[in-house]
Design an enzyme around this catalytic site. Structure first.
Site, PDB file in Angstrom:
ATOM      1  N   ASP A 306       0.866  -1.174   0.000  1.00  0.00           N
ATOM      2  CA  ASP A 306       0.000   0.000   0.000  1.00  0.00           C
ATOM      3  C   ASP A 306       0.909   1.231   0.000  1.00  0.00           C
ATOM      4  OD1 ASP A 306      -2.264   1.628   0.121  1.00  0.00           O
ATOM      5  OD2 ASP A 306      -3.255   0.369   1.607  1.00  0.00           O
ATOM      6  N   TRP A 307       0.318   2.380   0.101  1.00  0.00           N
ATOM      7  CA  TRP A 307       0.966   3.683  -0.107  1.00  0.00           C
ATOM      8  C   TRP A 307       2.182   3.906   0.806  1.00  0.00           C
ATOM      9  CZ3 TRP A 307      -0.553   7.014  -3.923  1.00  0.00           C
ATOM     10  CH2 TRP A 307      -0.125   8.344  -3.866  1.00  0.00           C
TER      11      TRP A 307
END
Length: 759
Positions: A306-307
């Site tokens: 994820d980010w």
């Protein structure tokens, strides 16, 4: 649907990025291996690198993206030709038109085709409840509303339409579905889940994976992405991206089934939990990412972060002393692609680590093979953009009707004192409350923007609750006063005055849109301003119809006690206002059921599959006492259950057991009923749950009509995870419950429990 200009069509027809093919007639694996054999280390690491779109956009002097968004040719060349970046993602700011997406994706793929091996870019997007980042698309209820339908066919259809509209936006990778288990009501991403029950989550999630992927390489299909592997949704304090403490057997019992079902359904990618479990960030867990995900579940696709989550191993989790060490830990644990997302640090560090022997070349080759395989499977090498003329149904009336059906079946009737609902269409109605006249309260986050804060602008042609009611019964029969904002009074006296002129009050309370960390709260109760509005309106003596539009079950006990009827509308999408009006005035018979336990008090947050110790006893006034239990939902008709039958009194390891029950519509109108099968293990070596959902089926019955509903179970359906993390079914007595019908049967095994390995 918006028309695509002739020039655009001509450009599409004349331009097709045809990356180098490795013997197109050969198998996907052969093509992957041949391509891999030609790649340098730098080209391989580039494939493992994912940047956000913002990293390659033109910006002004203040570093803000130039509007309308345009690609910076120099930045794009650097990303794709110098660093060989294999994936881009995201939308910059707000939803784009199909035409604009076409221009962006075309330029990206045209640039990728200039690289030595001409490998197309895999573009990813968070199309969470429809293609929410393209204007004019079809937005469905969020996953929590889809779960409330208890109808996997609706989840499948919504995913199929979403895939169509994502591909119509020239994108092939959708970061959905969310398979996290929505156990803690405080968590701000509850609305993105299928609720608290593992069986519902795995059934609806698998249906969505199949709907998104289809045959995968078709022009109407996309690669699905399982989110967020795993245990992300159960932080100890309820705040997004904060630590969870989950024993291994508990993780396997409740959180793993949805991911296993999605892997079995063919999901080709997975996004990893941003947080940590028992002090170990999941991005650093070789046990979860390799031993379990690959070895036990058999997943063969791409594992993407994820980010910025590899960076966070250093910045937030503090398990890596440097950013370079963070890359080493994550890649060796099993990460295939890093959502970096702004720079080339991951690329540079990983090349250094391979040269230093700290990340083996075999790990790089393994990751790149997975990435190339998904690119081949999705047809990117054959058609990296797509033809605008292939998508005439984008945003069509047909798709809108499917969204309306989903919303119709999701909205849940929780209370209907004295059959106050449905309302008569000639009644004078006051519509009030902070969520009555905004699309933000119907769509939630991940709608046109990350936070969903511009839904009123982008969905201006859709009906809010107020507008839908006005359209249903005429403006002359509808009064409107807001009465309050989300957290402050607003002309409450005017709302009270209007209420005195009305026959009934439709009071719309709940939440505005939010997503992820900005949705964190410290108090589960709705703000006092909303509760006070309910109190003031109730004093008029007019019947209050409480409508809840919220992403999670906020505590509303005071307001709910004042209502004559209560409806849960969740975040029901662009057609949610119309669906609610349909139900309020009787054009649709409600059939939704709660996909979570609705709490009565702030500190009584217990799931329905509680332990017996949580039930309380005669001396304990603080046992299990929710406002509404999981699976609860009323109808405008009535149903009776009878003749619960099991095919045999005992089940053995080699047998199947058939459970049947007769359901009859005993009311005066046609209705849909979700038949829920619960089974309780009465005694076990691990304290058993009070009951567990083991099957469900939604049926439609006309007045007086009866139907026999059957379920077939095997010993594995009765299994639980023991303290050795093994899935076992132990001999003993089990209780079946379907509505008010109960029956028992025995499971008879050999001298030891039936073992089916790890889940």
């Amino acid at each position: 649907m918006k028309n695509i200009g002739l020039a655009l069509v001509a450009f599409c027809c004349s331009f097709s990025v045809m990356a180098q093919r490795a013997q197109p007639g050969s198998s996907v694996d052969q093509r992957v291996n041949q391509l891999l054999s030609q790649m340098t280390l730098e080209e391989k690491v580039g494939q493992m690198t994912q940047l956000t779109l913002d990293a390659v956009l033109k910006t002004d002097a203040q570093k803000n993206a130039v509007m309308p968004h345009a690609l910076d040719e120099q930045k794009l060349n650097e990303a794709l030709l110098k660093y060989h970046v294999g994936s881009l993602l995201n939308v910059s700011g707000a939803a784009e038109t199909r035409e604009h997406w076409y221009g962006l994706i075309s330029q990206i793929q045209k640039t990728a085709a200039k690289d030595r091996l001409k490998i197309p870019v895999l573009y990813g997007i968070d199309a969470m409840h429809g293609m929410n980042y393209t204007t004019g698309s079809t937005l469905f209820p969020q996953e929590i509303g889809m779960a409330a339908t208890f109808n996997p066919d609706i989840a499948y259809k919504a995913a199929e339409i979403t895939a169509y509209e994502v591909r119509a936006s020239y994108i092939t990778w959708n970061f959905a579905p969310v398979l996290d288990l929505g156990k803690n009501p405080l968590w701000p991403r509850i609305y993105e889940t299928f609720g608290e029950d593992p069986y519902v989550a795995k059934t609806m999630g698998a249906a969505m994976v199949k709907g998104l992927q289809g045959n995968l390489n078709g022009k109407y299909n996309v690669a699905a992405c399982m989110k967020h592997y795993m245990g992300y949704s159960f932080p100890l304090n309820g705040k997004d991206r904060t630590p969870a403490w989950i024993p291994d057997r508990y993780l396997r019992e409740y959180f793993m089934p949805s991911f296993k079902a999605a892997v079995d359904a063919g999901a080709r990618t997975v996004m990893v939990n941003s947080s940590e479990i028992n002090g170990v960030p999941v991005h650093a867990s070789k046990y979860l990412l390799t031993d379990v995900l690959r070895g036990e579940l058999g997943f063969t696709g791409i594992a993407v972060t994820d980010w910025q989550d590899i960076k966070y191993l250093h910045d937030r989790h503090h398990i890596a002393a440097t950013q370079k060490e963070a890359v080493q830990i994550a890649v060796n644990a099993g990460i295939d692609m890093s959502m970096v997302p702004y720079d080339y640090t991951f690329y540079n560090y990983l090349i250094e680590l391979v040269h230093e022997g700290k990340v083996p070349m075999a790990r790089i080759n393994e990751a790149v093979k997975r990435i190339l395989k998904v690119k081949l499977e999705t047809g990117l090498f054959e058609s990296s953009i797509g033809n605008p003329n292939d998508y005439p149904k984008f945003g069509s009336a047909e798709f809108t009707q499917a969204s309306l059906q989903a919303a119709n079946e999701s909205i849940t009737l929780l209370k209907n004192n004295n059959q106050i609902l449905p309302l008569k269409k000639n009644m004078k109605v006051l519509v009030t409350g902070p969520t009555a006249n905004t699309m933000r309260a119907l769509n939630g986050g991940w709608s046109y923007t990350w936070q969903g804060d511009r839904s009123d602008e982008f969905a201006a042609d859709k009906n809010t609750i107020l507008e839908a009611i006005q359209q249903k019964v005429g403006k002359d029969n509808v009064l409107y006063e807001p009465g309050a904002t989300f957290d402050a009074a607003q002309n409450t006296d005017d709302a009270v005055k209007a209420a005195r002129k009305a026959d009934a009050i439709v009071l719309c309370l709940g939440e505005l849109s939010y997503a992820e960390n900005p949705g964190n709260i410290d108090e589960l109760s709705l703000p006092n301003a909303q509760i006070e509005l309910a109190h003031e309106l109730a004093k008029t003596g007019k019947p209050v119809i409480l409508v809840l539009t919220e992403g999670r079950p906020r505590v509303v006990t005071e307001a709910e006690n004042l209502s004559a009827a209560t409806l849960m509308a969740y975040y029901s999408g662009n057609e949610g206002g119309n669906a609610l009006a349909n139900i309020l005035f009787g054009d649709v018979n409600p059939s939704g059921r709660l996909p979570y336990t609705y709490p009565r008090y702030n500190n009584a947050l217990v799931n329905y599959y509680r332990k017996n110790l949580e039930n309380g006893n005669s001396d304990d006034a603080h046992g299990y006492h929710p406002l509404y239990e999981f699976g609860y939902g009323l109808s405008y008709t009535t149903f009776s259950y009878s003749n619960l039958h099991v095919s045999q009194p005992s089940l053995t390891a080699s047998q199947k057991l058939t459970i049947s029950v007769d359901v009859k519509n005993t009311g005066q109108r046609e209705g849909k009923e979700s038949v829920l099968l619960y089974i309780s293990d009465l005694y076990a070596s691990i304290t058993p749950d009070t009951k567990r959902l083991r099957g469900f089926s939604k049926i439609n019955l006309k007045p007086g009509e009866s139907r026999t509903v059957s379920f077939t179970i095997t010993p594995k359906d009765l299994a639980f995870v023991n303290d050795q993390s093994q899935l076992v079914t132990e001999p003993g007595e089990f209780k079946i419950q379907i509505a008010d019908q109960t029956q028992t049967f025995n499971y008879e095994a050999s001298t030891v429990p039936s073992r089916t390995g790890k889940l």
